[in-house]
Design a protein around this motif. Structure first.
Motif, PDB file in Angstrom:
ATOM      1  N   LYS A 350     -32.487  14.688 -77.806  1.00 35.60           N
ATOM      2  CA  LYS A 350     -31.274  15.318 -77.295  1.00 35.60           C
ATOM      3  C   LYS A 350     -30.716  14.549 -76.110  1.00 35.60           C
ATOM      4  O   LYS A 350     -31.459  14.035 -75.271  1.00 35.60           O
ATOM      5  CB  LYS A 350     -31.562  16.760 -76.880  1.00 35.60           C
ATOM      6  CG  LYS A 350     -31.785  17.709 -78.048  1.00 35.60           C
ATOM      7  CD  LYS A 350     -31.946  19.146 -77.575  1.00 35.60           C
ATOM      8  CE  LYS A 350     -32.091  20.104 -78.770  1.00 35.60           C
ATOM      9  NZ  LYS A 350     -32.227  21.508 -78.318  1.00 35.60           N
ATOM     10  N   ASN A 351     -29.405  14.450 -76.086  1.00 35.81           N
ATOM     11  CA  ASN A 351     -28.714  13.926 -74.916  1.00 35.81           C
ATOM     12  C   ASN A 351     -28.844  14.953 -73.800  1.00 35.81           C
ATOM     13  O   ASN A 351     -28.417  16.100 -73.944  1.00 35.81           O
ATOM     14  CB  ASN A 351     -27.232  13.685 -75.264  1.00 35.81           C
ATOM     15  CG  ASN A 351     -26.462  13.066 -74.123  1.00 35.81           C
ATOM     16  OD1 ASN A 351     -26.806  13.215 -72.960  1.00 35.81           O
ATOM     17  ND2 ASN A 351     -25.393  12.382 -74.466  1.00 35.81           N
ATOM     18  N   LYS A 352     -29.474  14.546 -72.699  1.00 33.07           N
ATOM     19  CA  LYS A 352     -29.738  15.498 -71.611  1.00 33.07           C
ATOM     20  C   LYS A 352     -28.453  16.042 -70.996  1.00 33.07           C
ATOM     21  O   LYS A 352     -28.446  17.125 -70.403  1.00 33.07           O
ATOM     22  CB  LYS A 352     -30.604  14.829 -70.542  1.00 33.07           C
ATOM     23  CG  LYS A 352     -32.009  14.484 -71.017  1.00 33.07           C
ATOM     24  CD  LYS A 352     -32.825  13.819 -69.921  1.00 33.07           C
ATOM     25  CE  LYS A 352     -34.216  13.475 -70.417  1.00 33.07           C
ATOM     26  NZ  LYS A 352     -35.033  12.791 -69.363  1.00 33.07           N
ATOM     27  N   THR A 353     -27.369  15.306 -71.142  1.00 33.96           N
ATOM     28  CA  THR A 353     -26.097  15.730 -70.555  1.00 33.96           C
ATOM     29  C   THR A 353     -25.397  16.773 -71.416  1.00 33.96           C
ATOM     30  O   THR A 353     -24.941  17.819 -70.917  1.00 33.96           O
ATOM     31  CB  THR A 353     -25.161  14.521 -70.366  1.00 33.96           C
ATOM     32  OG1 THR A 353     -25.820  13.555 -69.552  1.00 33.96           O
ATOM     33  CG2 THR A 353     -23.857  14.954 -69.692  1.00 33.96           C
ATOM     34  N   THR A 354     -25.335  16.525 -72.728  1.00 29.43           N
ATOM     35  CA  THR A 354     -24.585  17.414 -73.621  1.00 29.43           C
ATOM     36  C   THR A 354     -25.464  18.425 -74.347  1.00 29.43           C
ATOM     37  O   THR A 354     -24.966  19.441 -74.842  1.00 29.43           O
ATOM     38  CB  THR A 354     -23.832  16.586 -74.673  1.00 29.43           C
ATOM     39  OG1 THR A 354     -24.786  15.924 -75.525  1.00 29.43           O
ATOM     40  CG2 THR A 354     -22.944  15.538 -74.006  1.00 29.43           C
ATOM     41  N   GLY A 355     -26.783  18.141 -74.435  1.00 30.05           N
ATOM     42  CA  GLY A 355     -27.676  19.018 -75.182  1.00 30.05           C
ATOM     43  C   GLY A 355     -27.620  18.774 -76.679  1.00 30.05           C
ATOM     44  O   GLY A 355     -28.357  19.390 -77.450  1.00 30.05           O
ATOM     45  N   GLU A 356     -26.744  17.877 -77.110  1.00 34.33           N
ATOM     46  CA  GLU A 356     -26.593  17.547 -78.519  1.00 34.33           C
ATOM     47  C   GLU A 356     -27.530  16.391 -78.861  1.00 34.33           C
ATOM     48  O   GLU A 356     -27.759  15.501 -78.046  1.00 34.33           O
ATOM     49  CB  GLU A 356     -25.138  17.139 -78.770  1.00 34.33           C
ATOM     50  CG  GLU A 356     -24.774  16.942 -80.232  1.00 34.33           C
ATOM     51  CD  GLU A 356     -23.296  16.596 -80.397  1.00 34.33           C
ATOM     52  OE1 GLU A 356     -22.608  17.268 -81.171  1.00 34.33           O
ATOM     53  OE2 GLU A 356     -22.840  15.634 -79.734  1.00 34.33           O
ATOM     54  N   TRP A 358     -28.601  12.845 -80.488  1.00 34.34           N
ATOM     55  CA  TRP A 358     -27.852  11.610 -80.664  1.00 34.34           C
ATOM     56  C   TRP A 358     -27.348  11.468 -82.095  1.00 34.34           C
ATOM     57  O   TRP A 358     -26.262  10.922 -82.327  1.00 34.34           O
ATOM     58  CB  TRP A 358     -28.719  10.406 -80.306  1.00 34.34           C
ATOM     59  CG  TRP A 358     -29.076  10.282 -78.859  1.00 34.34           C
ATOM     60  CD1 TRP A 358     -30.322  10.383 -78.305  1.00 34.34           C
ATOM     61  CD2 TRP A 358     -28.187  10.017 -77.762  1.00 34.34           C
ATOM     62  NE1 TRP A 358     -30.265  10.200 -76.936  1.00 34.34           N
ATOM     63  CE2 TRP A 358     -28.967   9.970 -76.583  1.00 34.34           C
ATOM     64  CE3 TRP A 358     -26.807   9.823 -77.668  1.00 34.34           C
ATOM     65  CZ2 TRP A 358     -28.413   9.741 -75.334  1.00 34.34           C
ATOM     66  CZ3 TRP A 358     -26.244   9.586 -76.425  1.00 34.34           C
ATOM     67  CH2 TRP A 358     -27.040   9.541 -75.267  1.00 34.34           C
ATOM     68  N   THR A 361     -24.132  13.269 -82.382  1.00 35.56           N
ATOM     69  CA  THR A 361     -23.077  12.517 -81.697  1.00 35.56           C
ATOM     70  C   THR A 361     -22.639  11.321 -82.519  1.00 35.56           C
ATOM     71  O   THR A 361     -21.485  10.874 -82.437  1.00 35.56           O
ATOM     72  CB  THR A 361     -23.583  12.042 -80.320  1.00 35.56           C
ATOM     73  OG1 THR A 361     -24.102  13.153 -79.596  1.00 35.56           O
ATOM     74  CG2 THR A 361     -22.474  11.393 -79.516  1.00 35.56           C
TER      75      THR A 361
END
Length: 546
Positions: A350-356, A358, A361
């Motif tokens: 998970k992208n720590k910034t968006t929670g989504e 990769w 994304t």
């Protein structure tokens, strides 16, 4: 009376010293080479001699230069009991990314205790790590030492920008890490007999970037003077991430990042980079990553100009093979069924910034990221060419589906094919036509319980199959990945090690794994590969080469 006692003490002291010196000469921990004597360590069932320098420290004026042979002479006994330090690197697998030292050009030697023999065939290891990171400690020696029939040597070589920065001209040609490896191989050939190794029975083996390096070393005609056989595990010179274009642009961008300004002259750039702290140069790697550790090889091998001093590679590897001017030694080239899991698995994090994740994304960023993920950014002439290629790839492997956990296996298959698998039959096809020595191949198909897929994704709910490293870490143990191996892997581990030993000793270059004999692809009309599974092994033949 006092004088008499004093003389007795002196005689006893001299006798003790003489006994100590005689004992030292018989001490297996003491080895003498042209530089002097060195002392190793007793590890119970084997001796080790670690961090032995083969080149002058590549620091100061020797940074960004071809390595110079180590010339110092030791007055005292050199301490070879300390584990090798990693070369300075921007690490992928740790929170603390900056690791290692610039002064790192050493070999580490491991000799089993075996009362039935005084000399051993030699296996030399080139570690993996995308030419960017890794080191000798990542590949253990316990499995090989347990068998007690081979001597192991691990080579440390320069990595990342310190090992591969290139402006594409004779002033800063690059490939310093490959030149390190070559000098180390010469050192081993000249000195390994002093440690109990057989200099005429050396096999070079490498994994991933080490496998590609092994292939590149073999493409030198005189490699046969340094080793009698070679094994490239999950990496060869034709993989798209190995020999890349665009080095000059990256070199000047590196200079700009570390404060050299907008230079256009390679002489001035080299001078400036030599003046900068090594840790600043290596820390600049993060500026070349578009996300996570992508692309995984921003600095790697290049084709050097013909007028470069000490040039290592002046032609594309395909052209070298087509010329027939490469070493005629037996070669094994391999892959695992899901090698691409190494690269694809990180997309499940998970992208720590968006929670989504990769991979989610990726649906919006495919055209931006795909050329970096699959290493065709510099091989396409225009952005339009890149976009067309990216669109065709997605359609071929996923059709109209979106990137997601559900379609992950198809993405992993794409990564496996492009980054590792497709190059194997291509390389064999070229070697079988132009070579004179046996060419073998195996595919490993036996998933580990825990491997790089789980580590990179930080997930245990996804089945990754047999990913990058599942085979090589049965030859060279890695306790950070596996605390224990299964009974079937124990059997496979011993067969792998016996395979390497026999390869080192074979006069005809024949090769077998347990009960299975490899089929030689030399002059063959079919692509022949040995499939190794949990239940055994079998030869597979394909109708034609790719």
């Amino acid at each position: 009376m006092f004088l008499f006692k004093w003389l007795i003490c002196l005689v006893l002291l001299l006798a003790k010293l003489k006994y100590t010196e005689a004992g030292a000469e018989l001490d297996p921990l003491i080895v003498e080479i042209p530089n002097g004597k060195l002392r190793g360590r007793d590890n119970g069932n084997y001796f080790s001699y670690e961090s032995v320098p083969y080149a002058e420290p590549p620091i100061g004026e020797l940074r960004f230069e071809a390595p110079q042979p180590y010339s110092q002479e030791w007055r005292d006994v050199f301490d070879a009991t300390q584990p090798a330090v990693d070369c300075l690197q921007w690490k992928q697998f740790r929170n603390e990314k900056l690791q290692g030292e610039e002064d790192c050009l050493t070999v580490s030697i491991y000799r089993p205790k075996n009362k039935t023999r005084s000399s051993y065939p030699v296996v030399v290891l080139l570690h993996g790590g995308c030419f960017m990171f890794g080191g000798a400690a990542s590949y253990g020696q316990e499995y090989i030492m347990r068998e007690g029939k081979m001597l192991l040597v691990k080579i440390s070589y320069r990595l990342g920008p310190l090992g591969f920065t290139s402006t594409g001209d004779k002033n800063l040609p690059g490939n310093y890490g490959l030149k390190d490896q070559r000098l180390a191989l010469r050192w081993i050939k000249q000195n390994i007999a002093s440690f109990g190794g057989m200099p005429e029975n050396i096999v070079l083996i490498g994994h991933s970037a080490g496998g590609a390096s092994t292939h590149l070393q073999l493409l030198h005609e005189d490699f046969s003077q340094l080793a009698r056989a070679a094994i490239s595990v999950s990496g060869n010179a034709l993989d798209p991430w190995v020999v890349q274009q665009g080095g000059r642009r990256r070199a000047f961008e590196l200079g700009r990042i570390v404060g050299c300004g907008q230079l256009a002259d390679s002489v001035e750039l080299k001078k400036c980079l030599k003046s900068k702290p090594a840790r600043e140069i290596v820390s600049a790697v993060r500026s070349f990553l578009v996300f996570s550790y992508v692309p995984f090889t921003p600095f790697g091998p290049v084709v050097e100009p013909a007028d470069a001093p000490d040039a290592f590679l002046t032609q594309d590897p395909r052209d070298v093979i087509k010329s027939g001017k490469f070493s005629q030694v037996p070669w094994v080239v391999t892959y695992t069924t899901e090698d691409g899991g190494y690269n694809a698995a990180l997309l499940l994090k998970k992208n720590k910034t968006t929670g989504e994740t990769w991979i989610e994304t990726l649906n919006d960023r495919w055209f931006d990221w795909a050329p970096y993920l699959l290493f065709y950014r510099d091989s396409k002439k225009t952005i339009k060419d890149m976009d067309v290629f990216s669109r065709d790839l997605r359609q071929k492997y996923l059709g109209d589906r979106r990137f997601s956990v559900e379609s992950y296996w198809d993405l992993q298959r794409m990564f496996t094919d492009i980054l590792f698998k497709n190059s194997v039959p291509e390389a064999i096809d070229l070697h079988r036509k132009r070579g004179q020595s046996p060419v073998y191949s195996f595919v490993y198909d036996n998933p580990a319980v825990s491997g790089l897929g789980q580590v990179l994704s930080n997930r245990t709910d996804v089945f990754f199959g047999t990913v990058h490293g599942d085979d090589v870490f049965l030859m060279f143990d890695d306790v950070s990945l596996r605390t224990a191996i299964r009974p079937d892997e124990e059997v496979i581990s011993r067969k792998f090690i016996k395979m390497i030993e026999d390869f080192a000793l074979s006069d005809k270059g024949t090769l077998s794994f347990g009960e299975c004999s490899f089929q030689n692809n030399l002059n063959s009309k079919e692509y022949q590969v040995l499939r190794i599974t949990r239940n055994g092994c079998r030869n597979e033949q394909y109708n034609q080469f790719l």
